[in-house]
Design a protein around this motif. Structure first.
Motif, PDB file in Angstrom:
ATOM      1  N   LEU A   1       0.759  -1.028  -0.268  1.00 45.98           N
ATOM      2  CA  LEU A   1       0.420   0.352  -0.464  1.00 45.98           C
ATOM      3  C   LEU A   1       0.897   1.810  -0.204  1.00 45.98           C
ATOM      4  CD1 LEU A   1      -3.171   0.152   0.300  1.00 45.98           C
ATOM      5  CD2 LEU A   1      -2.695   0.779   2.368  1.00 45.98           C
ATOM      6  N   PHE A   2       1.980   1.253   0.725  1.00 48.22           N
ATOM      7  CA  PHE A   2       3.023   2.259   1.278  1.00 48.22           C
ATOM      8  C   PHE A   2       3.301   2.907  -0.267  1.00 48.22           C
ATOM      9  CE2 PHE A   2       7.377   3.966   1.577  1.00 48.22           C
ATOM     10  CZ  PHE A   2       6.962   5.397   2.183  1.00 48.22           C
ATOM     11  N   TRP A   3       3.964   1.902  -1.009  1.00 48.02           N
ATOM     12  CA  TRP A   3       4.525   1.576  -2.020  1.00 48.02           C
ATOM     13  C   TRP A   3       4.000   2.658  -3.783  1.00 48.02           C
ATOM     14  CZ3 TRP A   3       9.778   3.794  -1.871  1.00 48.02           C
ATOM     15  CH2 TRP A   3      10.210   2.821  -0.827  1.00 48.02           C
ATOM     16  N   HIS A   4       2.825   1.895  -3.614  1.00 49.71           N
ATOM     17  CA  HIS A   4       1.529   2.241  -4.383  1.00 49.71           C
ATOM     18  C   HIS A   4       1.678   3.250  -4.619  1.00 49.71           C
ATOM     19  CE1 HIS A   4       0.717  -1.990  -5.869  1.00 49.71           C
ATOM     20  NE2 HIS A   4       1.520  -1.555  -6.016  1.00 49.71           N
ATOM     21  N   GLY A   5       1.175   3.707  -3.101  1.00 47.78           N
ATOM     22  CA  GLY A   5       0.546   5.282  -2.771  1.00 47.78           C
ATOM     23  C   GLY A   5       2.042   6.514  -2.787  1.00 47.78           C
ATOM     24  N   ALA A   6       3.216   6.475  -3.028  1.00 49.55           N
ATOM     25  CA  ALA A   6       4.911   6.581  -2.750  1.00 49.55           C
ATOM     26  C   ALA A   6       4.373   7.045  -4.157  1.00 49.55           C
ATOM     27  CB  ALA A   6       5.759   6.265  -2.681  1.00 49.55           C
ATOM     28  N   LEU A   7       4.216   5.599  -5.529  1.00 45.95           N
ATOM     29  CA  LEU A   7       3.995   5.984  -6.954  1.00 45.95           C
ATOM     30  C   LEU A   7       3.117   6.862  -7.261  1.00 45.95           C
ATOM     31  CD1 LEU A   7       4.700   5.511  -9.252  1.00 45.95           C
ATOM     32  CD2 LEU A   7       3.217   3.200  -9.228  1.00 45.95           C
ATOM     33  N   LEU A   8       2.075   6.775  -6.599  1.00 45.11           N
ATOM     34  CA  LEU A   8       1.300   7.890  -7.208  1.00 45.11           C
ATOM     35  C   LEU A   8       1.648   9.309  -6.857  1.00 45.11           C
ATOM     36  CD1 LEU A   8      -1.907   7.281  -8.202  1.00 45.11           C
ATOM     37  CD2 LEU A   8      -2.611   7.839  -6.128  1.00 45.11           C
ATOM     38  N   ALA A   9       2.064   9.298  -5.393  1.00 47.65           N
ATOM     39  CA  ALA A   9       2.735  10.751  -5.251  1.00 47.65           C
ATOM     40  C   ALA A   9       3.674  11.147  -6.372  1.00 47.65           C
ATOM     41  CB  ALA A   9       3.078  10.604  -3.520  1.00 47.65           C
ATOM     42  N   VAL A  10       4.336  10.788  -6.417  1.00 49.20           N
ATOM     43  CA  VAL A  10       5.313  10.911  -7.792  1.00 49.20           C
ATOM     44  C   VAL A  10       5.127  11.772  -8.955  1.00 49.20           C
ATOM     45  CG1 VAL A  10       7.468  10.119  -8.483  1.00 49.20           C
ATOM     46  CG2 VAL A  10       7.114   9.096  -6.537  1.00 49.20           C
ATOM     47  N   LEU A  11       4.112  10.451  -9.346  1.00 52.94           N
ATOM     48  CA  LEU A  11       2.801  10.432 -10.204  1.00 52.94           C
ATOM     49  C   LEU A  11       2.492  11.685 -10.527  1.00 52.94           C
ATOM     50  CD1 LEU A  11       1.721   7.714 -11.907  1.00 52.94           C
ATOM     51  CD2 LEU A  11       3.299   8.294 -12.647  1.00 52.94           C
ATOM     52  N   LEU A  12       1.609  12.712  -9.901  1.00 55.66           N
ATOM     53  CA  LEU A  12       0.729  13.812  -9.545  1.00 55.66           C
ATOM     54  C   LEU A  12       1.733  14.745  -8.933  1.00 55.66           C
ATOM     55  CD1 LEU A  12      -1.620  12.502  -6.583  1.00 55.66           C
ATOM     56  CD2 LEU A  12      -1.811  13.127  -9.343  1.00 55.66           C
ATOM     57  N   SER A  13       2.964  14.787  -8.208  1.00 52.96           N
ATOM     58  CA  SER A  13       3.964  15.905  -8.642  1.00 52.96           C
ATOM     59  C   SER A  13       4.668  16.097  -9.495  1.00 52.96           C
ATOM     60  CB  SER A  13       4.882  16.030  -7.429  1.00 52.96           C
ATOM     61  OG  SER A  13       5.916  14.857  -7.428  1.00 52.96           O
ATOM     62  N   ILE A  14       4.404  15.285 -10.705  1.00 52.50           N
ATOM     63  CA  ILE A  14       5.134  15.763 -11.854  1.00 52.50           C
ATOM     64  C   ILE A  14       4.598  16.587 -12.860  1.00 52.50           C
ATOM     65  CG2 ILE A  14       5.347  14.214 -14.133  1.00 52.50           C
ATOM     66  CD1 ILE A  14       7.205  12.352 -13.033  1.00 52.50           C
ATOM     67  N   ALA A  15       2.947  15.764 -12.471  1.00 56.55           N
ATOM     68  CA  ALA A  15       1.633  16.557 -13.591  1.00 56.55           C
ATOM     69  C   ALA A  15       1.341  17.634 -12.818  1.00 56.55           C
ATOM     70  CB  ALA A  15      -0.023  15.902 -12.914  1.00 56.55           C
ATOM     71  N   TYR A  16       1.901  18.233 -11.271  1.00 58.35           N
ATOM     72  CA  TYR A  16       2.031  19.214 -11.402  1.00 58.35           C
ATOM     73  C   TYR A  16       3.131  20.214 -11.655  1.00 58.35           C
ATOM     74  CZ  TYR A  16       0.902  22.922  -7.673  1.00 58.35           C
ATOM     75  OH  TYR A  16       1.453  24.693  -7.115  1.00 58.35           O
ATOM     76  N   SER A  17       3.823  19.697 -11.621  1.00 57.35           N
ATOM     77  CA  SER A  17       5.368  19.817 -12.175  1.00 57.35           C
ATOM     78  C   SER A  17       5.345  20.745 -13.693  1.00 57.35           C
ATOM     79  CB  SER A  17       6.958  19.927 -12.066  1.00 57.35           C
ATOM     80  OG  SER A  17       6.845  18.247 -12.020  1.00 57.35           O
ATOM     81  N   ILE A  18       4.508  19.878 -14.364  1.00 57.81           N
ATOM     82  CA  ILE A  18       3.895  20.641 -15.753  1.00 57.81           C
ATOM     83  C   ILE A  18       3.594  21.690 -15.687  1.00 57.81           C
ATOM     84  CG2 ILE A  18       2.741  19.610 -17.914  1.00 57.81           C
ATOM     85  CD1 ILE A  18       3.821  16.926 -17.083  1.00 57.81           C
ATOM     86  N   VAL A  19       2.291  21.170 -14.844  1.00 55.67           N
ATOM     87  CA  VAL A  19       1.145  22.659 -14.557  1.00 55.67           C
ATOM     88  C   VAL A  19       2.119  24.077 -14.339  1.00 55.67           C
ATOM     89  CG1 VAL A  19      -0.840  23.573 -13.268  1.00 55.67           C
ATOM     90  CG2 VAL A  19      -0.350  21.236 -14.414  1.00 55.67           C
ATOM     91  N   LEU A  20       3.066  23.867 -12.852  1.00 58.81           N
ATOM     92  CA  LEU A  20       3.754  25.287 -13.414  1.00 58.81           C
ATOM     93  C   LEU A  20       4.272  25.449 -14.071  1.00 58.81           C
ATOM     94  CD1 LEU A  20       4.634  24.468  -9.101  1.00 58.81           C
ATOM     95  CD2 LEU A  20       2.818  25.804  -9.788  1.00 58.81           C
ATOM     96  N   ALA A  21       5.338  24.665 -14.621  1.00 57.65           N
ATOM     97  CA  ALA A  21       6.160  24.920 -15.686  1.00 57.65           C
ATOM     98  C   ALA A  21       5.316  25.735 -16.545  1.00 57.65           C
ATOM     99  CB  ALA A  21       6.592  24.126 -16.409  1.00 57.65           C
ATOM    100  N   SER A  22       4.226  25.024 -17.158  1.00 60.34           N
ATOM    101  CA  SER A  22       3.133  26.183 -18.084  1.00 60.34           C
ATOM    102  C   SER A  22       2.455  26.944 -17.737  1.00 60.34           C
ATOM    103  CB  SER A  22       2.298  24.627 -18.750  1.00 60.34           C
ATOM    104  OG  SER A  22       1.463  24.669 -17.541  1.00 60.34           O
ATOM    105  N   GLN A  23       1.938  27.445 -16.329  1.00 61.58           N
ATOM    106  CA  GLN A  23       1.516  28.415 -15.744  1.00 61.58           C
ATOM    107  C   GLN A  23       3.212  29.272 -16.091  1.00 61.58           C
ATOM    108  OE1 GLN A  23       0.684  27.508 -12.244  1.00 61.58           O
ATOM    109  NE2 GLN A  23      -1.655  27.241 -13.225  1.00 61.58           N
ATOM    110  N   SER A  24       4.683  29.535 -15.244  1.00 59.29           N
ATOM    111  CA  SER A  24       5.562  30.302 -15.566  1.00 59.29           C
ATOM    112  C   SER A  24       5.483  30.440 -16.413  1.00 59.29           C
ATOM    113  CB  SER A  24       6.453  29.390 -14.954  1.00 59.29           C
ATOM    114  OG  SER A  24       7.012  28.709 -15.884  1.00 59.29           O
TER     115      SER A  24
END
Ligand code: ATP
Ligand code: MG
Lengths: 316, 250
Positions: free
Chosen positions: A8-31
Motif C-alpha cells: 500500500l505504501f509503495w503504491h501510494g508513493a508511486l501515485l504521489a510521484v506521478l501527481l507531483s510530476i503532473a503538478y510540475s508540468i502545470v507549474l511549468a506551463s503557468q510560468s
C-alpha cells in the motif's frame, strides 16, 4: 525472516510521484503563461462538422407537415426528390431553390487528420514489419549458411545498414532508389523502414538459431529430414520462441522509427501532429496527444506479444 | 525405400579415416563388418573415436577417406541420397535430443509424416504401438520437459524406430541417466536386440556388452584394436591395451 515491502505504501508513493510530476508540468506551463486548450484538439481527432446537403436542380422546395422532410420539385416536371434526417433546414416551405443551394445540414463525423495520421503510421509499420521479417529471415539464414557468397553478402548488408543513420537511408530510398524505380512516397518510406529493421531482425534470428543446441539439427537429420525440413519443423519454431522478446523490442522500435518517414512528406502521425500544431497553436496538447497515440500502438503490440509468449509457453 | 537388400552384411566400413577440420585424426584406417541382426558394442577410453565412428555410419560426420556401405548401399556413391539412406539408420543420442516444442506423440510422428510417404492414420497407429512397446503409452500428450531422463530416452528410441530402420545406432544412451533409470533403457534395447535389430552401441555398460553383444569392439586413439566375441573379449583379452582398459573399468 525476509522483509516484504508494504504494498500500500509503495503504491501510494508511486501515485504521489506521478501527481507531483503532473503538478510540475502545470507549474511549468503557468510560468511561461501557457493556456491549455484541449478542446481545440478534438476536431483534429474526430471531425463532427455538419455535412451540407445541396439542391440537385432548380425547383421549388416543399416542407412536410412536421417539417422533417424537404421535397424539391423540379421545374421541368421530372420526379420530385425528398430529403430527410436534417439537423438544420435552411429553406422555407414554397421557397425557390437553385441547383447548388444548401437546403439543410446533416450531422456527420469523419476521422480528423491526427487519427488519419495514426492509420498511416499503423499501415506503414505493419507493411514494414512483414517485409522486415521476410528479409530478416532470409538474411539471418544466409548469415549462418556455409555458402561464402551468401555469408559475406549478408554480413555486408547488416554492417552497412546498421552503420548508417535511418534518416539518411530514408533520403537515399526516396531521392535515389525512389527516383530510379519510380516509387511513390509510401513505398519508398516502407522500403527504407523494412530494409533497416530487417538488418536487426536478421541478427536476432541468427542468434536465435545459433542458440538452439546442435543436437536438435543432428536428431532431425538422423531421422532422414533434409536441411530445409529440419529448419522448418525443428530449428525455426524453437528459435522463434526464443527470439520473441527481442523481436518485440525491435517491432516497437520500428513503430517509433516510422515517425522519421514524415521527412519525405508522408502524412503519418508525426507529420499530422506538425500540421495540426500550425493550425491550432496548441503545440503542447498536440504533442502530448501524439505521444499518447504512439504509446497506444506500442503498448498494444507488447500486449499481443505477451499473449503469444504465454500461449507458446505450454511446452516449458 | 532403398532397393531391397538380401545380403548379410548390414554395415561395411573399409579403411575409414577421419580428420576433423582442426587436424585431429579421430579415426585411423578403421575397418569393420556388421552382420544382419548382430548387436555390436563399442568400448574404449574417452576421446578414442567411438562417437566419431558411430556418426560416420549415418554421415553425421563425413569420412576423410575410405568407404562405408549401409544395407547394400555404398554411402558415397554419386546416386545415393543420404536422406534416404538415413531413413534406414536410426540413432539414439546421449543427450536424448528430443524436440522440446512437441509432445511425445508428435516427436515420434513428425519424421515419418514429413519424410516417408505414409498416411497420418498409419503413422499414428505405429507411433502409439511403439510408445506402448517402450512403456510410455500414458505419456503421449506430455512434453519432453515433463519426463524423466529414462522416459525421454525411451521416447527417443521410439522416435528412431518410427522410421522403420534396419539399423540402430546408440551413442552412450545411458550415460546421462541417473543410475536407477539405466535399467529401463537397457531393457528396451535388449528387447530390440531380441527382435533381431542390427545394433551398434557405444556404452560403458560392460554388463550389457557381456550379456547382449554378439561382438565387442575396442577402440583407442582412433584405432580399432579388438573385434571379438564377448567371452574372448572379457575373459581372454587379446591385446595388452584392452587388458589395461578392462582392469580400469571393471
Ligand atoms: N567436432 C570436432 N572437431 C574437432 N575434433 C573433434 C570433434 N569431435 C571430436 N573431436 C576429437 O576427436 C577425437 C575423438 O572424439 P570422439 O568424440 O569420437 O571420442 P569418444 O570415443 O566418443 O569419446 P567419449 O567417450 O568422451 O565420448 C577426440 O580427440 C576429440 O577431441
Ligand atoms: Mg562419445
Amino acid at each position: 525472516m525476509e522483509k516484504t515491502p508494504n504494498k500500500l505504501f509503495w503504491h501510494g508513493a508511486l501515485l504521489a510521484v506521478l501527481l507531483s510530476i503532473a503538478y510540475s508540468i502545470v507549474l511549468a506551463s503557468q510560468s511561461i503563461e501557457y493556456t491549455w486548450r484541449w478542446e481545440r484538439i478534438v476536431p483534429y481527432l474526430i471531425n463532427t462538422e455538419p455535412k451540407a446537403e445541396y439542391a440537385p436542380f432548380d425547383g421549388v422546395a416543399t416542407l412536410s407537415a412536421d417539417s422533417s422532410t424537404v421535397i424539391v420539385e423540379p421545374e421541368n416536371g421530372d420526379m420530385p426528390q425528398s430529403y430527410d434526417s436534417f439537423t438544420e433546414i435552411m429553406v422555407g416551405d414554397g421557397d425557390l431553390v437553385f441547383e447548388g443551394d444548401v437546403i439543410g445540414s446533416k450531422s456527420d463525423w469523419r476521422l480528423g487528420p491526427i487519427l488519419n495520421g495514426l492509420i498511416v503510421t499503423l499501415q506503414i509499420s505493419l507493411v514494414s514489419l512483414v517485409f522486415a521479417v521476410l528479409i530478416g529471415l532470409f538474411v539471418g539464414l544466409a548469415r549462418i549458411s556455409s555458402n561464402p557468397l551468401l555469408k559475406h553478402l549478408s554480413l555486408l548488408y547488416v554492417e552497412v545498414i546498421r552503420g548508417t543513420p535511418l534518416l539518411v537511408q530514408i533520403f537515399i530510398f526516396y531521392f535515389f532508389i525512389g527516383t530510379v524505380l519510380d516509387l511513390d512516397r509510401f513505398t519508398a518510406g516502407a522500403a527504407a523502414l523494412s530494409v533497416f529493421a530487417a538488418a536487426y531482425v536478421a541478427e536476432i534470428i541468427r542468434s536465435g538459431i545459433q542458440s538452439i543446441p546442435a543436437g536438435q539439427m543432428e536428431a532431425a537429420r538422423s531421422l532422414g529430414m533434409n536441411y530445409v525440413q529440419a529448419m522448418v519443423y525443428i530449428i525455426l519454431p524453437q528459435a522463434f520462441k526464443r527470439t520473441l522478446p527481442p523481436m518485440a523490442g525491435q517491432f516497437i522500435n520500428l513503430i517509433k522509427d516510422s515517425s522519421l518517414v514524415s521527412v519525405i512528406s508522408i502524412t503519418d502521425l508525426t507529420k499530422a501532429g506538425r500540421e495540426v500544431v500550425s493550425g491550432t497553436f496548441a503545440p503542447f496538447e498536440v504533442w502530448f496527444t501524439v505521444a499518447l497515440l504512439y504509446l497506444v500502438l506500442t503498448g498494444a503490440l507488447s500486449w499481443l506479444v505477451k499473449l503469444l509468449e504465454r500461449r507458446m509457453a505450454s511446452s516449458d | 525405400m532403398i532397393k531391397e537388400y538380401q545380403g548379410n552384411d548390414m554395415i561395411v566400413a573399409e579403411n575409414v579415416d577421419k580428420y576433423y577440420p582442426n587436424g585431429c585424426h579421430a579415426l585411423k584406417t578403421v575397418s569393420a563388418t556388421i552382420h544382419r541382426a548382430e548387436v555390436v558394442v563399442v568400448v574404449g577410453p574417452s576421446g578414442s573415436g567411438k562417437s566419431t565412428f558411430l556418426r560416420t555410419l549415418n554421415q553425421l560426420e563425413t569420412v576423410s577417406s575410405g568407404n562405408i556401405t549401409i544395407d547394400g548401399t555404398p554411402m558415397y556413391a554419386k546416386e545415393t541420397d543420404i536422406n534416404q539412406l538415413r531413413e534406414e539408420v536410426g540413432m539414439v543420442f546421449q543427450g536424448f535430443n528430443l524436440f522440446p516444442h512437441m509432445s511425445v506423440l508428435e516427436n515420434v510422428m513428425l519424421a515419418p509424416l514429413k519424410v516417408s510417404k505414409r498416411t497420418k492414420r498409419e503413422v499414428e497407429d505405429h507411433a502409439r504401438a511403439l510408445l506402448k512397446k517402450v512403456g510410455l503409452e500414458s505419456r503421449i500428450e506430455n512434453f519432453p520437459s515433463q519426463l524423466s531422463g529414462g522416459q525421454m530416452q525411451r521416447v527417443a528410441i521410439a522416435r528412431a524406430l518410427a522410421m522403420k530402420p534396419n539399423i540402430m545406432l546408440f551413442d552412450e544412451p545411458t550415460s546421462a541417466l541417473d543410475p536407477e533409470m539405466v535399467g529401463e533403457v537397457l531393457d528396451v534395447m535388449k528387447s530390440l536386440a531380441n527382435d533381431g535389430m542390427t545394433m551398434v552401441v557405444v556404452t560403458h555398460e560392460m554388463g550389457f556388452a557381456r550379456e547382449v553383444a554378439d561382438r565387442v569392439l575396442f577402440m583407442e586413439e582412433g584405432e580399432l584394436l579388438v573385434n571379438e566375441k564377448p567371452d574372448v573379449f572379457f575373459d581372454n583379452p587379446p591385446h595388452p591395451r584392452l587388458e589395461k582398459f578392462l582392469s580400469q573399468v571393471l
